[in-house]
Design a protein around this motif. Sequence first.
Motif, PDB file in Angstrom:
ATOM      1  N   ALA A  94      -5.089   1.295 -12.628  1.00  0.00           N
ATOM      2  CA  ALA A  94      -3.879   1.296 -13.444  1.00  0.00           C
ATOM      3  C   ALA A  94      -3.715   0.043 -14.295  1.00  0.00           C
ATOM      4  CB  ALA A  94      -2.658   1.488 -12.550  1.00  0.00           C
ATOM      5  N   ALA A 171       1.068  -1.264 -10.557  1.00  0.00           N
ATOM      6  CA  ALA A 171      -0.038  -0.301 -10.517  1.00  0.00           C
ATOM      7  C   ALA A 171       0.403   1.038  -9.958  1.00  0.00           C
ATOM      8  CB  ALA A 171      -1.198  -0.872  -9.693  1.00  0.00           C
ATOM      9  N   ILE A 174       2.592   2.893 -12.612  1.00  0.00           N
ATOM     10  CA  ILE A 174       1.777   3.493 -13.672  1.00  0.00           C
ATOM     11  C   ILE A 174       1.060   4.734 -13.153  1.00  0.00           C
ATOM     12  CG2 ILE A 174      -0.247   3.145 -15.146  1.00  0.00           C
ATOM     13  CD1 ILE A 174       0.611   0.179 -15.341  1.00  0.00           C
ATOM     14  N   ALA A 175       0.463   4.626 -11.968  1.00  0.00           N
ATOM     15  CA  ALA A 175      -0.280   5.754 -11.409  1.00  0.00           C
ATOM     16  C   ALA A 175       0.633   6.951 -11.173  1.00  0.00           C
ATOM     17  CB  ALA A 175      -0.961   5.335 -10.113  1.00  0.00           C
ATOM     18  N   SER A 178       1.768   8.544 -14.456  1.00  0.00           N
ATOM     19  CA  SER A 178       0.686   9.271 -15.122  1.00  0.00           C
ATOM     20  C   SER A 178       0.420  10.629 -14.483  1.00  0.00           C
ATOM     21  CB  SER A 178      -0.600   8.439 -15.110  1.00  0.00           C
ATOM     22  OG  SER A 178      -1.206   8.418 -13.828  1.00  0.00           O
TER      23      SER A 178
END
Length: 222
Positions: A94, A171, A174-175, A178
């Motif tokens: 990420a 991180a 973001i993961a 997404s």
Amino acid sequence: MFTVPTPTVAIAGSADRFPVRRIFCVGQNYADHTREMGGDPDRQPPFFFSKPADAVVDTDAELPHPPQTHDLHHEVELVIALHSGGSDIAVADALRHVFGHGVGIDLTRRDLQAAAKAAGRPWDMAKGFDASAPVGPLTRGGPPAAAGIALTIDGEPRQSGNIDQMIWSVAEVIATLSGLVTLAPGDLVFTGTPAGVGPIRPGQEVRGTLDGAAPITVRFRP
């Protein structure tokens, strides 16, 4: 025909600017703020809301007090800017998508938010109004693991915390995001706020700081 300008955010130490595609925000990502808002700080999956790209505001701006609210609130946040994206990004990958980071203020019409919650309606007009996303100049690269984050009004401390107190790391945010939408270059992610959110009155100056990044300062017209 007409042209629509692309909203941009300043980049520290550069004449270039970061073009903004979309703005995503994480709700209740600090345990103390979650408690403050009456929630359970146990580690539940993060939830998201959005603001329009043209809600961004540069530092040192003078803003009108937003209409239709008597309870405008400040929420200081670490902001992440993406130079690449994708879907179903792994946590381990990420941070490779991060262009830079900075400090922002998620402005909230709290009375409109409370009314929307009570009626089971969306928060859009409580969060996504004009000039609701002031963002300071971006520092290139990912954020440090720990950094102090704070907000003052007219020089008086209102919020103070550390980004290492986030329930979900950058991180992980973001993961997870997404997996819900396909992220792309130009996306901004507001990552949540520590405790101490509160009202802003007309005529006040609001300043957000993040260790190692340029501050964001906005003033509201009397």
